[in-house]
Each structure stands twice: as C-alpha cells, then as structure tokens.
Design a protein around this motif. Structure first.
Motif, PDB file in Angstrom:
ATOM      1  N   ARG A  13      17.855  13.298 -37.504  1.00 53.66           N
ATOM      2  CA  ARG A  13      16.658  14.143 -37.453  1.00 53.66           C
ATOM      3  C   ARG A  13      15.803  13.802 -36.246  1.00 53.66           C
ATOM      4  NH1 ARG A  13      15.324  12.742 -43.220  1.00 53.66           N
ATOM      5  NH2 ARG A  13      17.053  13.682 -44.313  1.00 53.66           N
ATOM      6  N   LEU A  14      15.684  12.508 -35.965  1.00 56.55           N
ATOM      7  CA  LEU A  14      14.903  12.078 -34.810  1.00 56.55           C
ATOM      8  C   LEU A  14      15.541  12.586 -33.520  1.00 56.55           C
ATOM      9  CD1 LEU A  14      12.583  10.408 -33.640  1.00 56.55           C
ATOM     10  CD2 LEU A  14      14.132   8.449 -33.638  1.00 56.55           C
ATOM     11  N   HIS A  15      16.851  12.507 -33.449  1.00 54.72           N
ATOM     12  CA  HIS A  15      17.564  12.993 -32.270  1.00 54.72           C
ATOM     13  C   HIS A  15      17.376  14.492 -32.098  1.00 54.72           C
ATOM     14  CE1 HIS A  15      21.304  14.234 -30.079  1.00 54.72           C
ATOM     15  NE2 HIS A  15      20.801  13.343 -29.258  1.00 54.72           N
ATOM     16  N   GLY A  16      17.503  15.233 -33.184  1.00 51.70           N
ATOM     17  CA  GLY A  16      17.309  16.681 -33.125  1.00 51.70           C
ATOM     18  C   GLY A  16      15.899  17.056 -32.712  1.00 51.70           C
ATOM     19  N   THR A  17      14.927  16.334 -33.239  1.00 51.54           N
ATOM     20  CA  THR A  17      13.533  16.595 -32.869  1.00 51.54           C
ATOM     21  C   THR A  17      13.306  16.294 -31.395  1.00 51.54           C
ATOM     22  OG1 THR A  17      12.818  16.090 -35.112  1.00 51.54           O
ATOM     23  CG2 THR A  17      11.136  15.990 -33.385  1.00 51.54           C
ATOM     24  N   ALA A  18      13.869  15.186 -30.916  1.00 50.95           N
ATOM     25  CA  ALA A  18      13.719  14.829 -29.506  1.00 50.95           C
ATOM     26  C   ALA A  18      14.354  15.889 -28.606  1.00 50.95           C
ATOM     27  CB  ALA A  18      14.355  13.470 -29.238  1.00 50.95           C
ATOM     28  N   LEU A  19      15.494  16.427 -29.016  1.00 48.77           N
ATOM     29  CA  LEU A  19      16.130  17.478 -28.218  1.00 48.77           C
ATOM     30  C   LEU A  19      15.268  18.741 -28.171  1.00 48.77           C
ATOM     31  CD1 LEU A  19      19.871  17.189 -29.298  1.00 48.77           C
ATOM     32  CD2 LEU A  19      18.892  16.646 -27.068  1.00 48.77           C
ATOM     33  N   LEU A  20      14.706  19.107 -29.312  1.00 43.00           N
ATOM     34  CA  LEU A  20      13.864  20.310 -29.348  1.00 43.00           C
ATOM     35  C   LEU A  20      12.611  20.145 -28.501  1.00 43.00           C
ATOM     36  CD1 LEU A  20      14.150  21.287 -33.105  1.00 43.00           C
ATOM     37  CD2 LEU A  20      15.031  22.544 -31.146  1.00 43.00           C
ATOM     38  N   ILE A  21      11.944  19.006 -28.645  1.00 42.42           N
ATOM     39  CA  ILE A  21      10.715  18.781 -27.882  1.00 42.42           C
ATOM     40  C   ILE A  21      11.034  18.656 -26.403  1.00 42.42           C
ATOM     41  CG2 ILE A  21       8.853  17.125 -27.455  1.00 42.42           C
ATOM     42  CD1 ILE A  21       8.856  16.606 -30.494  1.00 42.42           C
ATOM     43  N   GLY A  22      12.097  17.932 -26.069  1.00 45.77           N
ATOM     44  CA  GLY A  22      12.490  17.778 -24.666  1.00 45.77           C
ATOM     45  C   GLY A  22      12.854  19.101 -24.023  1.00 45.77           C
ATOM     46  N   GLY A  23      13.571  19.926 -24.750  1.00 45.84           N
ATOM     47  CA  GLY A  23      13.937  21.237 -24.212  1.00 45.84           C
ATOM     48  C   GLY A  23      12.735  22.144 -24.014  1.00 45.84           C
ATOM     49  N   ALA A  24      11.792  22.080 -24.944  1.00 48.73           N
ATOM     50  CA  ALA A  24      10.600  22.912 -24.835  1.00 48.73           C
ATOM     51  C   ALA A  24       9.665  22.429 -23.727  1.00 48.73           C
ATOM     52  CB  ALA A  24       9.858  22.930 -26.162  1.00 48.73           C
ATOM     53  N   ALA A  25       9.599  21.126 -23.524  1.00 47.57           N
ATOM     54  CA  ALA A  25       8.675  20.575 -22.534  1.00 47.57           C
ATOM     55  C   ALA A  25       9.244  20.571 -21.120  1.00 47.57           C
ATOM     56  CB  ALA A  25       8.285  19.157 -22.928  1.00 47.57           C
ATOM     57  N   SER A  26      10.556  20.562 -20.993  1.00 51.57           N
ATOM     58  CA  SER A  26      11.162  20.389 -19.662  1.00 51.57           C
ATOM     59  C   SER A  26      10.959  21.596 -18.746  1.00 51.57           C
ATOM     60  CB  SER A  26      12.645  20.079 -19.792  1.00 51.57           C
ATOM     61  OG  SER A  26      13.329  21.150 -20.414  1.00 51.57           O
ATOM     62  N   ALA A  27      11.010  22.791 -19.276  1.00 49.33           N
ATOM     63  CA  ALA A  27      10.880  23.973 -18.418  1.00 49.33           C
ATOM     64  C   ALA A  27       9.503  24.073 -17.755  1.00 49.33           C
ATOM     65  CB  ALA A  27      11.195  25.237 -19.210  1.00 49.33           C
ATOM     66  N   PRO A  28       8.401  23.921 -18.489  1.00 46.01           N
ATOM     67  CA  PRO A  28       7.101  23.978 -17.821  1.00 46.01           C
ATOM     68  C   PRO A  28       6.894  22.838 -16.816  1.00 46.01           C
ATOM     69  CG  PRO A  28       6.810  24.158 -20.195  1.00 46.01           C
ATOM     70  CD  PRO A  28       8.245  23.880 -19.949  1.00 46.01           C
ATOM     71  N   ILE A  29       7.413  21.651 -17.156  1.00 41.14           N
ATOM     72  CA  ILE A  29       7.280  20.520 -16.229  1.00 41.14           C
ATOM     73  C   ILE A  29       8.070  20.784 -14.958  1.00 41.14           C
ATOM     74  CG2 ILE A  29       7.818  18.073 -15.906  1.00 41.14           C
ATOM     75  CD1 ILE A  29       7.197  17.732 -18.924  1.00 41.14           C
ATOM     76  N   ALA A  30       9.317  21.242 -15.107  1.00 41.72           N
ATOM     77  CA  ALA A  30      10.128  21.564 -13.928  1.00 41.72           C
ATOM     78  C   ALA A  30       9.485  22.686 -13.125  1.00 41.72           C
ATOM     79  CB  ALA A  30      11.544  21.959 -14.360  1.00 41.72           C
ATOM     80  N   GLY A  31       8.936  23.675 -13.794  1.00 44.01           N
ATOM     81  CA  GLY A  31       8.259  24.762 -13.090  1.00 44.01           C
ATOM     82  C   GLY A  31       7.071  24.277 -12.286  1.00 44.01           C
ATOM     83  N   ALA A  32       6.297  23.363 -12.856  1.00 55.19           N
ATOM     84  CA  ALA A  32       5.145  22.816 -12.130  1.00 55.19           C
ATOM     85  C   ALA A  32       5.597  22.028 -10.907  1.00 55.19           C
ATOM     86  CB  ALA A  32       4.315  21.935 -13.063  1.00 55.19           C
ATOM     87  N   ILE A  33       6.678  21.273 -11.058  1.00 57.68           N
ATOM     88  CA  ILE A  33       7.194  20.505  -9.911  1.00 57.68           C
ATOM     89  C   ILE A  33       7.729  21.449  -8.843  1.00 57.68           C
ATOM     90  CG2 ILE A  33       8.943  18.836  -9.181  1.00 57.68           C
ATOM     91  CD1 ILE A  33       8.643  17.541 -11.964  1.00 57.68           C
ATOM     92  N   ILE A  34       8.421  22.511  -9.248  1.00 56.59           N
ATOM     93  CA  ILE A  34       8.932  23.488  -8.287  1.00 56.59           C
ATOM     94  C   ILE A  34       7.783  24.157  -7.537  1.00 56.59           C
ATOM     95  CG2 ILE A  34      10.100  25.719  -8.080  1.00 56.59           C
ATOM     96  CD1 ILE A  34      11.967  24.759 -10.350  1.00 56.59           C
ATOM     97  N   ASP A  35       6.750  24.543  -8.267  1.00 51.07           N
ATOM     98  CA  ASP A  35       5.598  25.189  -7.631  1.00 51.07           C
ATOM     99  C   ASP A  35       4.889  24.253  -6.660  1.00 51.07           C
ATOM    100  OD1 ASP A  35       6.104  27.502  -9.024  1.00 51.07           O
ATOM    101  OD2 ASP A  35       4.591  27.123 -10.579  1.00 51.07           O
ATOM    102  N   ALA A  36       4.782  22.997  -7.018  1.00 51.65           N
ATOM    103  CA  ALA A  36       4.024  22.055  -6.198  1.00 51.65           C
ATOM    104  C   ALA A  36       4.836  21.488  -5.037  1.00 51.65           C
ATOM    105  CB  ALA A  36       3.504  20.915  -7.064  1.00 51.65           C
TER     106      ALA A  36
END
Length: 78
Positions: A13-36
C-alpha cells in the motif's frame, strides 16, 4: 495466520501510494523546470532524482533475493 503477511501488504500500500503521489507531483515539477531552465535540465533533474532514490533504497534491498527460511516439521520419534 502469519503476522508478517500484514506487514507485506502494508508495504504494498505504501508503495502504491508513493507511485500515485510521485506520478501526480512529477509533471508539474518537470513543467516548472522546463519553463525556467529548458527541457535538458528537466531530463537531468529527473535522472538525478532517480539515482538518489536508488541510492537511498539500496540498504533496504539487502537479502531481498534470499528465500525465507523454511521450518522443518519436528519428528516425534520415540
């Protein structure tokens, strides 16, 4: 019932939660890095984060490939 089974399910369950949160958080973070800084920096940061995650997890993988000890039945020979 084996008490270790519940712990294994909890880790799943912890692994699944980490995958969901990581997947949801990675796109906006990558987008901010790409923009900057541009796409090359986003690629480099993603790779660096992956390497750091593996290095953090390495100590916990020790013995993961070793099979669990099997208990032999006790002989009641008289």
């Amino acid at each position: 019932m084996d008490p270790r089974r519940g712990a294994r399910r909890g880790h799943g369950r912890l692994h699944g939660t980490a995958l969901l949160i990581g997947g949801a958080a990675s796109a906006p973070i990558a987008g901010a890095i790409i923009d900057a800084h541009g796409p090359a920096w986003a690629f480099a940061v993603a790779g660096l984060v992956g390497v750091v995650m593996v290095l953090v997890a390495l100590p916990f993988w020790k013995g993961a490939d070793e099979p669990e000890a099997v208990r032999e039945p006790v002989s009641m020979a008289s």
